[in-house]
Design an enzyme around this catalytic site. Sequence first.
Site, PDB file in Angstrom:
ATOM      1  N   THR A 175       0.851  -1.271   0.163  1.00 48.76           N
ATOM      2  CA  THR A 175      -0.172  -0.390  -0.051  1.00 48.76           C
ATOM      3  C   THR A 175       1.104   1.769   0.377  1.00 48.76           C
ATOM      4  OG1 THR A 175      -1.757  -1.454   0.820  1.00 48.76           O
ATOM      5  CG2 THR A 175      -1.987   1.430   1.356  1.00 48.76           C
TER       6      THR A 175
ATOM      7  N   HIS B 212      -7.007  14.465  -7.138  1.00 50.96           N
ATOM      8  CA  HIS B 212      -6.527  13.422  -5.563  1.00 50.96           C
ATOM      9  C   HIS B 212      -6.220  12.651  -5.906  1.00 50.96           C
ATOM     10  CE1 HIS B 212      -8.040  11.826  -2.100  1.00 50.96           C
ATOM     11  NE2 HIS B 212      -7.530  12.744  -1.631  1.00 50.96           N
TER      12      HIS B 212
ATOM     13  N   ASP C  43      -8.941   9.617  -4.845  1.00 46.95           N
ATOM     14  CA  ASP C  43     -10.462   9.782  -5.697  1.00 46.95           C
ATOM     15  C   ASP C  43     -10.260   9.467  -7.463  1.00 46.95           C
ATOM     16  OD1 ASP C  43     -11.354   9.631  -3.168  1.00 46.95           O
ATOM     17  OD2 ASP C  43     -11.501  12.410  -3.124  1.00 46.95           O
TER      18      ASP C  43
ATOM     19  N   ASN D  93      -4.518  -3.457  -3.798  1.00 50.87           N
ATOM     20  CA  ASN D  93      -4.377  -5.120  -3.483  1.00 50.87           C
ATOM     21  C   ASN D  93      -4.497  -5.890  -4.361  1.00 50.87           C
ATOM     22  OD1 ASN D  93      -4.692  -4.381  -0.569  1.00 50.87           O
ATOM     23  ND2 ASN D  93      -6.405  -5.292  -0.379  1.00 50.87           N
TER      24      ASN D  93
ATOM     25  N   THR E 248      31.961 -39.444 -15.470  1.00 51.86           N
ATOM     26  CA  THR E 248      30.995 -39.363 -14.216  1.00 51.86           C
ATOM     27  C   THR E 248      31.657 -39.405 -12.884  1.00 51.86           C
ATOM     28  OG1 THR E 248      30.352 -41.894 -15.022  1.00 51.86           O
ATOM     29  CG2 THR E 248      29.690 -40.407 -16.563  1.00 51.86           C
ATOM     30  N   HIS E 249      30.920 -39.248 -12.209  1.00 52.10           N
ATOM     31  CA  HIS E 249      31.257 -38.999 -10.693  1.00 52.10           C
ATOM     32  C   HIS E 249      33.070 -38.221 -11.086  1.00 52.10           C
ATOM     33  CE1 HIS E 249      27.994 -41.840  -9.132  1.00 52.10           C
ATOM     34  NE2 HIS E 249      28.654 -42.202 -10.779  1.00 52.10           N
TER      35      HIS E 249
ATOM     36  N   SER F 178      45.432 -12.513  -9.398  1.00 50.65           N
ATOM     37  CA  SER F 178      46.069 -12.433  -8.346  1.00 50.65           C
ATOM     38  C   SER F 178      46.780 -11.253  -7.638  1.00 50.65           C
ATOM     39  CB  SER F 178      46.589 -14.023  -7.973  1.00 50.65           C
ATOM     40  OG  SER F 178      46.946 -14.133  -6.631  1.00 50.65           O
ATOM     41  N   SER F 179      46.136 -11.031  -6.728  1.00 48.81           N
ATOM     42  CA  SER F 179      47.012  -9.787  -6.376  1.00 48.81           C
ATOM     43  C   SER F 179      48.651  -9.936  -5.822  1.00 48.81           C
ATOM     44  CB  SER F 179      46.418  -9.270  -5.403  1.00 48.81           C
ATOM     45  OG  SER F 179      46.307  -9.642  -3.778  1.00 48.81           O
TER      46      SER F 179
ATOM     47  N   LYS G  15      48.514 -14.890 -12.620  1.00 52.27           N
ATOM     48  CA  LYS G  15      47.788 -16.498 -12.627  1.00 52.27           C
ATOM     49  C   LYS G  15      46.384 -15.627 -12.998  1.00 52.27           C
ATOM     50  CE  LYS G  15      45.851 -18.821  -9.188  1.00 52.27           C
ATOM     51  NZ  LYS G  15      44.297 -18.760  -9.072  1.00 52.27           N
TER      52      LYS G  15
ATOM     53  N   GLU H 147      32.934 -18.081 -12.198  1.00 51.23           N
ATOM     54  CA  GLU H 147      32.858 -17.678 -11.836  1.00 51.23           C
ATOM     55  C   GLU H 147      31.573 -17.220 -11.414  1.00 51.23           C
ATOM     56  OE1 GLU H 147      37.125 -18.543 -10.089  1.00 51.23           O
ATOM     57  OE2 GLU H 147      36.701 -16.111  -9.811  1.00 51.23           O
TER      58      GLU H 147
END
Length: 469
Positions: free
Chosen positions: A105, A128, A131, A140, A186-187, A317-318, A323, A330
């Site tokens: 609301t 208004h 109104d 709603n 697999t696996h 990498s820092s 790297k 990611e």
Amino acid sequence: MSDRSDPVFRTEHDSMGELKVPAEALWGAQTQRAIQNFPISGQPLPRSFIRALGLVKAAAAAVNLRLGHLDSARADAIRAAAMAVASGEHDQAFPVDVFQTGSGTSSNMNANEVIATLASRSAGVEVHPNDHVNLGQSSNDVIPAAIQIGATLLAESELLPALRQLAAAIEERAAEFSAVAKTGRTHLMDAMPLTVGQELGCWAAQLRSAEQRLVDTLRRVRRLPIGGTAIGTGINADPAFAASICAELTRISGSEFRSAPNLFEGIAAKDECVELSGQLKTLACALMKISNDLRWMNSGPLAGLGEIELPALQPGSSIMPGKVNPVIPEAACMVAAQVIGNDAAITIGGQSGNFQLNVMLPLIARNLLESLSLLGAVMPLLAERCIQGLKLRQTRIDEALARNPILVTALNPEIGYEAGAAIAKRAYAEGRPILEVAMESTDLSEEELRRLLDPLSLTRGGIPGVRER
């Protein structure tokens, strides 16, 4: 006399009395109360939701004019102000926190007050918030309709084009690599070979299935409860309002909407939003699987699988020079995790339809629209900065394939499972190609063994060495 450094306020009033509002603010007393009542996250509802709210108010004004409930001066002014809100011209005037009254609301009245202020200025007569701007409506039915409109428009303009772009990019690379055999897994263990094209084709198929599911779900998301007003009966709305506003929304948005067959359902329950979130979660699962496969295939480059090389986009990498990390996959995994988390919140929100009204609508709006936006943003990055620039490390692929002991599976019809297992174990223990060990351990000729163990032929299925009849 107040200090010159004090903010300048004006006095507004609502049914609860008078309240000071910043003089320059476009909103009124009810919005100000919400600002004071809900200093929780500092996050307003997203732009896509405010756009949808503006479209609802513009469509309502046009319909109320046609039905004879608004004069043209007010209707035209409301419509112009609402479209300005929809286009993003007044986003700073919508500060109400996501975590507010469960019906939304406060956000509906924020829109009503802002549009009323703008319309009053342009029309030269009082407009208004309740109104005129909210005529024939209730929070709603407005808020759930705005959620569905915002979700549909985001899906059409961002999510589905991004999904199709990524699927097409993967399909293009799959065709390019259709004759490149590699070790299957697999696996996370060596398994029978397949082509790189088949591996990528699986990803593309996941995405195309997700597309089909989303398109089907959107058919139900397009069914709006607007016109049901307070609880679904349509009290204080013209009987023609529901169908008419959906037609007007279709016209001004460019997307098809229709009135829900049961307005009570659309107000009391947000099952279509839960369903859409579930489809987004499924897509997120697919993206996480694809991204993790890419990360594994790119791993190394020396001590991992090293089958592919992803584009180098930034130092990884820092502290470790040289790297390079798979940053786009990611990021995609993190987006997927967020979408899965959003779905959990939306699921709880969907359960919160108490009798005739769901009371977690802002939560559903925020999480659903964020999921659509995040997925729509990350998939083009996967396509353009990952898939399109992916390179095969052919030597690494061939070396692993030649030493894959599981190729012996192709000899099962000739020598049996147990003899094949013995050959596989010996080849693995001695670090030798399966062909060499099989030549020493079976009566099959080298020519026959090469034919049976040819990796590319094994990617086509069936019984090795037996032609299709």
